[in-house]
Design an enzyme around this catalytic site. Structure first.
Site, short mmCIF file in Angstrom:
data_model
loop_
_atom_site.label_atom_id
_atom_site.label_comp_id
_atom_site.label_asym_id
_atom_site.label_seq_id
_atom_site.Cartn_x
_atom_site.Cartn_y
_atom_site.Cartn_z
N ALA A 229 0.97 -1.09 0.04
CA ALA A 229 -0.05 0.14 -0.06
C ALA A 229 0.85 1.23 0.19
O ALA A 229 1.96 1.20 0.46
CB ALA A 229 -0.89 -0.02 1.28
N GLY B 58 0.59 -5.17 0.78
CA GLY B 58 -0.46 -5.17 0.00
C GLY B 58 -0.13 -5.65 -1.46
O GLY B 58 -1.10 -6.40 -2.18
N GLU C 86 -0.43 -9.55 -0.87
CA GLU C 86 -1.65 -9.61 -0.75
C GLU C 86 -2.57 -9.68 -1.98
O GLU C 86 -3.29 -10.63 -2.41
CB GLU C 86 -2.50 -8.66 0.32
N GLU D 218 4.39 -5.10 7.26
CA GLU D 218 3.54 -4.29 7.72
C GLU D 218 3.81 -3.60 9.15
O GLU D 218 3.83 -2.58 9.58
CB GLU D 218 2.11 -4.35 7.78
#
Ligand code: CAA
Length: 256
Positions: A65, A108, A111, A131
């Protein structure tokens, strides 16, 4: 739609989406997710497309992200916007989706790759859920999907320490289906996707749905679901074509 953060190509029956924010190692901001979702909608609606590939650059599939966009978010904002929920569009894609991962697939990015149906990894690929080093935890399925892919011990270690896994370890652990020399990654993904896109369209989609069902239900219910869907395939012209072609010793020509 004109895209600024992704590149979209069609190769025969295969749709290729390339994440393209090189200045930020394909960090996933609002715009890139909106454009990715629009491209997925377009390929889903295109009856000429049978399989989709999601890839990045040689250096990064996606480095997670976008931290610069996210750093000032507040709790009410993330809650009210249901931040990350829109990313799940990828996991709801009905046509098969292959992730072709080279370089970093972090946070992300890892993911997003795990939302695809399987991952082909370049030998340069690095997977991780770092993270925790940013004072948060995975928010797009990392604690859930990584655990299902590689088991509790390795997923827990990766999520708690943020360490990266290289391609060889990812293959041993079952995170990726195959490791490919980086220079050949996209060509090989296109070949695999073309094989899938030449199968019966409904059968490929039902097969995907059935494998995914195994993550959502008990074995008894999953077996029942599989059998019902299997029975339904005898209503398809493609079943007659596939089995006739075998008996007649010729290549099947599936119409979908
Ligand atoms: N968000 C925003 N920008 C990012 C980014 C990210 N996730 N990852 C890299 N960038 C930017 C860098 O800030 C840098 O930009 P500038 O040149 O403007 O400074 C550029 O991309 C190149 O990055 P580096 O200079 O850091 O490249 P490197 O080769 O030295 O390191 C890296 C590569 C190890 C991937 C490092 O960039 C890194 O650690 N990135 C962050 C990885 C991360 O923590 N991801 C998780 C994000 S949180 C998340 O994803 C939450 C969730 O579950 C949804």
């Amino acid at each position: 739609m004109a895209y600024e953060t992704i590149l979209v190509e069609t190769h025969g029956k295969v749709g290729l989406i390339r994440l393209n924010r090189p200045q930020a190692l394909n960090a996933l901001n609002r715009q890139i997710i909106t454009e990715l979702n629009a491209a997925l909608d377009a390929f889903e609606a295109d009856t000429g497309i049978g399989c989709i590939i999601l890839t990045g650059s040689e250096k990064a599939f996606a480095a997670g992200a976008d931290i610069k966009e996210m750093q000032d978010f507040t709790y009410p904002q993330t809650y009210l916007d249901d931040f990350i929920a829109s990313w799940e569009r990828l996991s709801r894609t009905r046509k098969p989706v292959i992730a072709a991962v080279a370089g970093f697939a972090l946070g992300g990015g890892c993911e997003l790759a795990m939302m695809c149906d399987f991952i082909l990894a370049a030998d340069t690929a690095k997977f991780g859920q770092p993270e925790i080093k940013l004072g948060v935890m995975p928010g797009a399925g990392g604690t859930q999907r990584l655990t299902r892919f590689v088991g509790k011990s390795k997923a827990m270690e990766m999520c708690l320490t943020g360490r990266f896994m290289d391609a060889a370890e990812a293959e041993r652990a079952g995170l990726v289906s195959r490791v490919i020399p980086a220079a050949d990654l996209v060509d090989e993904a296109l070949k695999v996707a073309a094989v899938i896109a030449d199968m019966s369209r409904p059968v490929a989609m039902m097969t995907k749905e059935s494998v995914n069902r195994s993550y959502e239900t008990t074995l008894t219910e999953g077996i029942r679901f599989e059998r019902r869907v299997f029975h339904s395939m005898f209503a398809l012209a493609d079943q007659k074509e596939g089995m006739s072609a075998f008996v007649e010793k010729r290549k099947p020509n599936f119409g979908g």
